[in-house]
Design a protein around this motif. Structure first.
Motif, short mmCIF file in Angstrom:
data_model
loop_
_atom_site.label_atom_id
_atom_site.label_comp_id
_atom_site.label_asym_id
_atom_site.label_seq_id
_atom_site.Cartn_x
_atom_site.Cartn_y
_atom_site.Cartn_z
N PHE A 236 0.85 -1.19 0.00
CA PHE A 236 0.00 0.00 0.00
C PHE A 236 0.88 1.24 0.00
O PHE A 236 1.80 1.35 0.83
CB PHE A 236 -0.90 0.04 1.24
CG PHE A 236 -1.96 -1.01 1.28
CD1 PHE A 236 -3.17 -0.84 0.64
CD2 PHE A 236 -1.76 -2.19 1.99
CE1 PHE A 236 -4.15 -1.81 0.69
CE2 PHE A 236 -2.72 -3.18 2.06
CZ PHE A 236 -3.93 -2.99 1.40
N TRP A 237 0.59 2.17 -0.89
CA TRP A 237 1.24 3.48 -0.89
C TRP A 237 0.15 4.54 -0.99
O TRP A 237 -0.73 4.47 -1.86
CB TRP A 237 2.18 3.63 -2.09
CG TRP A 237 3.49 2.91 -1.92
CD1 TRP A 237 4.66 3.44 -1.48
CD2 TRP A 237 3.77 1.53 -2.20
NE1 TRP A 237 5.65 2.47 -1.45
CE2 TRP A 237 5.14 1.30 -1.89
CE3 TRP A 237 3.00 0.45 -2.67
CZ2 TRP A 237 5.73 0.05 -2.05
CZ3 TRP A 237 3.59 -0.78 -2.82
CH2 TRP A 237 4.94 -0.98 -2.51
N ARG A 290 6.86 13.56 -5.03
CA ARG A 290 7.05 12.27 -5.69
C ARG A 290 7.67 11.23 -4.76
O ARG A 290 8.24 10.22 -5.21
CB ARG A 290 7.89 12.41 -6.96
CG ARG A 290 7.30 13.37 -7.98
CD ARG A 290 8.12 13.42 -9.25
NE ARG A 290 7.95 12.22 -10.05
CZ ARG A 290 6.94 12.00 -10.88
NH1 ARG A 290 5.98 12.91 -11.02
NH2 ARG A 290 6.87 10.90 -11.60
N GLY A 291 7.55 11.44 -3.45
CA GLY A 291 8.15 10.52 -2.51
C GLY A 291 7.54 9.13 -2.55
O GLY A 291 8.24 8.12 -2.44
N LEU A 292 6.21 9.02 -2.71
CA LEU A 292 5.57 7.72 -2.74
C LEU A 292 5.98 6.93 -3.98
O LEU A 292 6.23 5.73 -3.91
CB LEU A 292 4.05 7.89 -2.70
CG LEU A 292 3.47 8.35 -1.35
CD1 LEU A 292 2.00 8.70 -1.50
CD2 LEU A 292 3.63 7.26 -0.29
N LEU A 293 6.04 7.61 -5.11
CA LEU A 293 6.45 6.93 -6.34
C LEU A 293 7.88 6.42 -6.23
O LEU A 293 8.18 5.27 -6.60
CB LEU A 293 6.31 7.88 -7.53
CG LEU A 293 6.78 7.33 -8.88
CD1 LEU A 293 6.00 6.08 -9.26
CD2 LEU A 293 6.64 8.40 -9.95
N ALA A 298 11.57 1.83 -5.47
CA ALA A 298 12.73 1.29 -4.75
C ALA A 298 12.42 -0.01 -4.01
O ALA A 298 13.31 -0.63 -3.44
CB ALA A 298 13.24 2.33 -3.74
N THR A 299 11.15 -0.43 -4.03
CA THR A 299 10.73 -1.64 -3.31
C THR A 299 10.88 -2.87 -4.20
O THR A 299 10.50 -2.85 -5.38
CB THR A 299 9.26 -1.51 -2.86
OG1 THR A 299 9.13 -0.36 -2.01
CG2 THR A 299 8.81 -2.75 -2.10
N ALA A 300 11.41 -3.93 -3.66
CA ALA A 300 11.51 -5.20 -4.38
C ALA A 300 10.14 -5.86 -4.41
O ALA A 300 9.64 -6.34 -3.38
CB ALA A 300 12.53 -6.10 -3.70
N ASP A 318 -0.71 8.65 -11.89
CA ASP A 318 -0.56 8.33 -13.32
C ASP A 318 0.82 7.74 -13.60
O ASP A 318 0.96 6.76 -14.34
CB ASP A 318 -0.77 9.58 -14.18
CG ASP A 318 -2.21 10.07 -14.18
OD1 ASP A 318 -3.10 9.28 -13.79
OD2 ASP A 318 -2.44 11.23 -14.55
N ALA A 319 1.85 8.34 -12.99
CA ALA A 319 3.21 7.84 -13.19
C ALA A 319 3.37 6.45 -12.60
O ALA A 319 4.05 5.59 -13.18
CB ALA A 319 4.21 8.81 -12.58
N ALA A 320 2.76 6.21 -11.44
CA ALA A 320 2.84 4.88 -10.80
C ALA A 320 2.15 3.83 -11.66
O ALA A 320 2.66 2.71 -11.82
CB ALA A 320 2.21 4.94 -9.41
N ARG A 321 1.00 4.17 -12.23
CA ARG A 321 0.28 3.22 -13.08
C ARG A 321 1.11 2.86 -14.31
O ARG A 321 1.22 1.68 -14.68
CB ARG A 321 -1.05 3.83 -13.52
CG ARG A 321 -1.91 2.88 -14.35
CD ARG A 321 -3.21 3.53 -14.80
NE ARG A 321 -4.01 3.97 -13.67
CZ ARG A 321 -4.14 5.25 -13.32
NH1 ARG A 321 -3.51 6.21 -13.99
NH2 ARG A 321 -4.88 5.57 -12.27
#
Length: 342
Positions: A236-237, A290-293, A298-300, A318-321
């Protein structure tokens, strides 16, 4: 019990009408069937069928409840409005003057500041149970007047079903504000539902909560369903606006679920404790652009048996999608990415 509603679209052809529903199916990533001059699609707990009839297209709607049937009917009417000229649908029955079946009328029981920037409302209403089954989001219906003129937000005139089957909304000083909110907690047996409001400058609902009083009468429309997250690993972010949804999802996870929860806050004093599986690591972070993105990237992430929920500002979502669907190979069943604000 399945509910049905039939109708017709006079002087309309398949070539004119079918494409607008096919476009909707494509946007929602659901299947539709077009064959032998007929069209069908299943969505939101219901089904739509269109078939040729004498000097018209025949409409057949079916759904598992009157509420879902009404929502399906409104969807059909809205899609027909996309055509020029817009064809008129004729229905076998219309409950003109009745309240829309997706409207609940609630009383505000209490309003409590639970942290510097969150206020919790407890609402009571008779049909809490249908929100409890699998509900997540709903529309809060309050007066659209400025808070100092709105008598606490109590609604003075409710929407009604018009002669054409559409929801007819009050206008002028009786107009209504209908923002989307999330169910925080609910107890169907006791008849109450809690809603957390993130307070921010310029927010109409934020200002309303400063004046709302016990006994104020407001409306609720919905809910949208939560949908089960059944993956073995879940991430979850989200920012403050996503906190109620994340908490509600976490409470429904299987106890053995593993994963991460990353919530970005402008004020770290807004941290909340909420139920979650022991294998879910929770980290609160101060807000940064943009910290969440960046944290997501950075997460495996596991290669399978995975699910990502990401909800924040529209541009970041949008960028995350794009990153999940394009670079990481996530399909629509493995992620839920939403821009909660722009």
């Amino acid at each position: 019990m399945i509910q049905t509603l039939n109708g017709r679209i006079p002087d309309a052809s398949p070539e004119q009408v079918f494409p607008v529903f096919a476009q909707l199916a494509e946007a929602l990533e659901i299947a539709c069937v077009e064959e032998e001059g007929s069209f069908s699609m299943k969505l939101a707990g219901g089904e739509l069928r269109l078939s040729p009839a004498r000097d018209a297209l025949a409409l057949s709607l079916s759904a598992e409840s009157e509420r879902r049937l009404y929502l399906l009917q409104q969807m059909v009417l809205n899609r027909l409005d996309a055509l020029d000229p817009a064809p008129k649908a004729e229905w076998e029955r219309v409950d003109a003057g009745a309240l829309p079946p997706n409207l609940s009328i609630a009383l505000v029981e209490s309003s409590t500041l639970i942290s510097p920037n969150f206020r919790r409302l407890r609402l009571r209403f008779p049909d809490v149970a249908r929100y409890a089954e699998d509900g997540l989001h709903f529309r809060l219906v309050i007066s659209a007047l400025p808070p100092d003129q709105a008598e606490g937000g109590s609604v003075r005139e409710w929407p009604r079903i018009g002669e054409n089957g559409r929801t007819r909304w009050p206008e002028g000083d009786l107009a209504l504000h209908r923002p989307v909110y999330t169910i925080r907690e609910i107890d169907a047996a006791a008849g109450w539902m809690d809603v957390d409001v993130f307070l921010h400058e310029g927010g109409r609902v934020s200002a309303w909560t400063e004046r709302v009083a016990s006994g104020d009468r407001i409306g609720l429309m919905g809910p949208t369903t939560r949908g089960a997250i059944a993956a073995g690993w879940v991430g979850f972010w989200g920012d403050e606006t996503a906190l109620p949804a994340i908490a509600r999802h976490c409470a429904a996870l299987h106890p053995g679920t593993r994963g991460v929860i990353r919530i970005s806050l402008g004020d770290m004093a807004d941290r909340q404790d909420f139920a979650r599986p022991e294998g879910m690591e929770l980290v609160w972070t101060p807000r940064r652009e943009r910290g969440l993105l960046e944290d997501l990237q950075a997460t495996a992430l596991p290669a399978d048996d995975r699910f990502v929920f990401f909800a924040a500002g529209g541009e970041e979502a949008d960028a995350a999608r794009t990153w999940l669907r394009g670079g990481q190979g996530f399909d629509k069943t493995e992620s839920n990415v939403t821009g909660y604000w722009r």
